[in-house]
Design a protein around this motif. Structure first.
Motif, PDB file in Angstrom:
ATOM      1  N   ALA A  18       0.788  -1.126   0.088  1.00 29.80           N
ATOM      2  CA  ALA A  18      -0.042   0.022   0.083  1.00 29.80           C
ATOM      3  C   ALA A  18       0.846   1.318  -0.046  1.00 29.80           C
ATOM      4  N   GLU A  19       2.013   1.265   0.658  1.00 29.80           N
ATOM      5  CA  GLU A  19       2.788   2.365   0.799  1.00 29.80           C
ATOM      6  C   GLU A  19       3.550   2.624  -0.513  1.00 29.80           C
ATOM      7  N   ARG A  20       4.077   1.437  -1.063  1.00 29.65           N
ATOM      8  CA  ARG A  20       4.785   1.486  -2.510  1.00 29.65           C
ATOM      9  C   ARG A  20       3.857   2.155  -3.342  1.00 29.65           C
ATOM     10  N   ARG A  21       2.496   1.495  -3.344  1.00 30.69           N
ATOM     11  CA  ARG A  21       1.589   2.110  -4.391  1.00 30.69           C
ATOM     12  C   ARG A  21       1.237   3.442  -4.186  1.00 30.69           C
ATOM     13  N   THR A  22       1.206   3.932  -3.058  1.00 37.05           N
ATOM     14  CA  THR A  22       0.696   5.508  -2.673  1.00 37.05           C
ATOM     15  C   THR A  22       2.097   6.432  -3.126  1.00 37.05           C
ATOM     16  N   GLY A  49       0.703  14.684   1.498  1.00 33.39           N
ATOM     17  CA  GLY A  49       0.375  15.359   2.653  1.00 33.39           C
ATOM     18  C   GLY A  49      -0.885  14.513   3.373  1.00 33.39           C
ATOM     19  N   LYS A  50      -1.893  14.068   2.563  1.00 37.53           N
ATOM     20  CA  LYS A  50      -3.036  13.214   2.888  1.00 37.53           C
ATOM     21  C   LYS A  50      -2.757  11.765   3.063  1.00 37.53           C
ATOM     22  N   LYS A  51      -1.695  11.276   2.387  1.00 39.95           N
ATOM     23  CA  LYS A  51      -1.636   9.821   2.257  1.00 39.95           C
ATOM     24  C   LYS A  51      -0.289   9.417   2.977  1.00 39.95           C
ATOM     25  N   LEU A  52       0.775  10.256   2.820  1.00 38.06           N
ATOM     26  CA  LEU A  52       1.906   9.869   3.434  1.00 38.06           C
ATOM     27  C   LEU A  52       2.521  10.349   4.551  1.00 38.06           C
ATOM     28  N   LYS A  63      14.406  10.619   2.464  1.00 32.64           N
ATOM     29  CA  LYS A  63      15.378   9.710   2.593  1.00 32.64           C
ATOM     30  C   LYS A  63      15.206   8.306   2.237  1.00 32.64           C
ATOM     31  N   ARG A  64      14.264   7.851   2.914  1.00 37.16           N
ATOM     32  CA  ARG A  64      13.607   6.460   2.903  1.00 37.16           C
ATOM     33  C   ARG A  64      13.030   6.225   1.625  1.00 37.16           C
ATOM     34  N   ARG A  65      12.313   7.047   0.962  1.00 36.00           N
ATOM     35  CA  ARG A  65      11.545   7.016  -0.418  1.00 36.00           C
ATOM     36  C   ARG A  65      12.223   7.433  -1.325  1.00 36.00           C
ATOM     37  N   LYS A  66      13.394   6.884  -2.158  1.00 33.49           N
ATOM     38  CA  LYS A  66      14.208   7.680  -2.998  1.00 33.49           C
ATOM     39  C   LYS A  66      13.404   7.930  -4.023  1.00 33.49           C
ATOM     40  N   THR A  67      12.531   7.153  -4.525  1.00 29.34           N
ATOM     41  CA  THR A  67      11.619   7.480  -5.836  1.00 29.34           C
ATOM     42  C   THR A  67      11.024   8.604  -5.858  1.00 29.34           C
ATOM     43  N   LEU A  68      10.273   8.783  -4.388  1.00 33.94           N
ATOM     44  CA  LEU A  68       9.427  10.162  -4.396  1.00 33.94           C
ATOM     45  C   LEU A  68      10.197  11.385  -4.548  1.00 33.94           C
ATOM     46  N   GLY A  69      11.538  11.153  -3.890  1.00 35.75           N
ATOM     47  CA  GLY A  69      12.367  12.515  -3.834  1.00 35.75           C
ATOM     48  C   GLY A  69      12.681  12.679  -5.172  1.00 35.75           C
ATOM     49  N   LEU A  70      13.025  11.764  -5.836  1.00 36.57           N
ATOM     50  CA  LEU A  70      13.805  11.856  -7.281  1.00 36.57           C
ATOM     51  C   LEU A  70      12.620  12.368  -8.352  1.00 36.57           C
TER      52      LEU A  70
END
Length: 362
Positions: A53-57, A119-122, A159-166
């Motif tokens: 679920a986290e990866r999908r979000t 903001g709402k999901k993560l 830091k943990r979600r590299k894909t999101l930061g990139l």
């Protein structure tokens, strides 16, 4: 009984914020307590890290930012390379402005949906109550504040979600270019180089070196008797395409002043306009010096020329000086005379640039 009451009012012992055994969240909580903040609710939307679920979000939020980056990049490509000069008929120049609006709109929507979803999901859900207080911050308080700010970064999960930061970096970086493009684009080509803003269809060079006649929209030349006293007429340069968008900077208002008004106009002429008037006739650019709208509403009794877009007013008998509204420059005056056949001609091009002010001309 009194002892019990006072016991409840006793503040708990302060935590040593320099204790290396403390987690960052414990330091943040202590900082909140010292600052009069009580965290009454804290809920991590993904207490178990790395779930599907986290990866999908994360992928959904990343997609929004990547769409933003693609749309902003498309905006830049269209802004720089798409044919923008207006042409008659069905052609790609008609799509220039709509495509800019579409790509910019998609980019802004992507930013909005990306931030909202993040903001709402993560982000953790937190409810805190803070009491106001006065006084300077000590060394420990500065430590607490620094750790709090670092913890906020941790909560964002970059830091943990590299894909999101990139994805956020790739998506938002082109948006910065979009914001800078119109500003930088306006500075790339000097408006005074080759005098591109100082040449219009009235330049004799466009007529084989001969003075350009003042003509109607259909190309027929104009004599003095064609304009009644107190009247005015929009004229165009008598060259091929003079009344088309190719020479959209050339429309001019030819005005037949009353005798007394003509005398006052001649006496008040600035050096740049000396000799530009022919008898009781004057000609001024029809392009408003505020935003380029057609200043074409002439009040015969007051000798004022009004621009209908933003209500700038120009006094014709005083070098078309702005006397009301946002315009700050006088309308350029076209030097005119009558040729041997009795038709109006321009003795030269405008002496100053027509249209709105630019970065070298306030």
């Amino acid at each position: 009984m009194t002892t019990d009451t006072h016991a409840h009012d006793v503040e708990p012992d302060e935590v040593d914020v320099h204790d290396p055994r403390l987690s960052r969240f414990e330091i943040v909580r202590e900082g909140a307590r010292r600052d009069g903040v009580e965290i009454v609710h804290y809920e991590d939307p993904f207490p178990v890290k790395g779930t599907k679920a986290e990866r999908r979000t994360v992928r959904t939020v990343s997609l929004f930012f990547l769409v933003t980056g693609l749309a902003a990049t498309a905006f830049m490509i269209i802004y720089i390379w798409w044919p923008w000069e207006y042409e008659l008929g069905a052609n790609n120049s008609k799509l220039y402005t709509p495509l800019l609006g579409l790509t910019l709109g998609i980019a802004l929507l992507g930013i909005g949906f990306g931030i909202l979803s993040w903001g709402k999901k993560l982000m953790p859900r937190e409810i805190a109550i803070q009491d106001r207080h006065d006084g300077p911050s000590d060394r420990a308080q500065r430590k607490l504040t620094g750790e709090t700010m670092a913890y906020i970064v941790d909560e964002l999960g970059i830091k943990r979600r590299k894909t999101l930061g990139l994805a956020a970096l790739l998506g938002l970086a082109p948006v910065g270019l979009v914001a800078a493009a119109p500003l930088i684009g306006g500075l790339i080509k000097s408006p005074t180089k080759d005098r591109i803003l100082f040449r219009t269809g009235w330049d004799p060079a466009a007529n084989g070196g001969r003075p350009v006649r003042l003509t109607r929209e259909d190309g027929t030349p104009i004599r003095p008797e064609d304009v009644s006293v107190g009247g005015q007429m929009t004229v165009f340069p008598g060259i091929p395409g003079g009344a088309t968008n190719e020479h959209a900077d050339s429309p001019t208002l030819l005005i037949h002043l009353r005798a007394g008004d003509a005398e006052r106009t001649r006496d008040s002429a600035k050096p740049v306009n000396a000799g530009a008037q022919w008898e009781n006739f004057v000609a001024y650019s029809k392009i408003c010096t505020h935003a380029g709208c057609p200043a074409s509403l002439y009040e015969q009794q007051t000798n004022r020329l009004l621009c209908p877009c933003h209500q700038s007013q120009f006094l014709i008998t005083d070098n078309a000086r702005p006397i009301f509204g946002p315009a700050t420059r006088s309308l350029p005056q076209l030097p005119i005379t009558v040729d041997e056949e009795g038709f109006f001609v321009a003795t030269s091009d405008y002496k100053v640039a027509v249209g709105p002010a630019f970065w070298e001309r306030p």
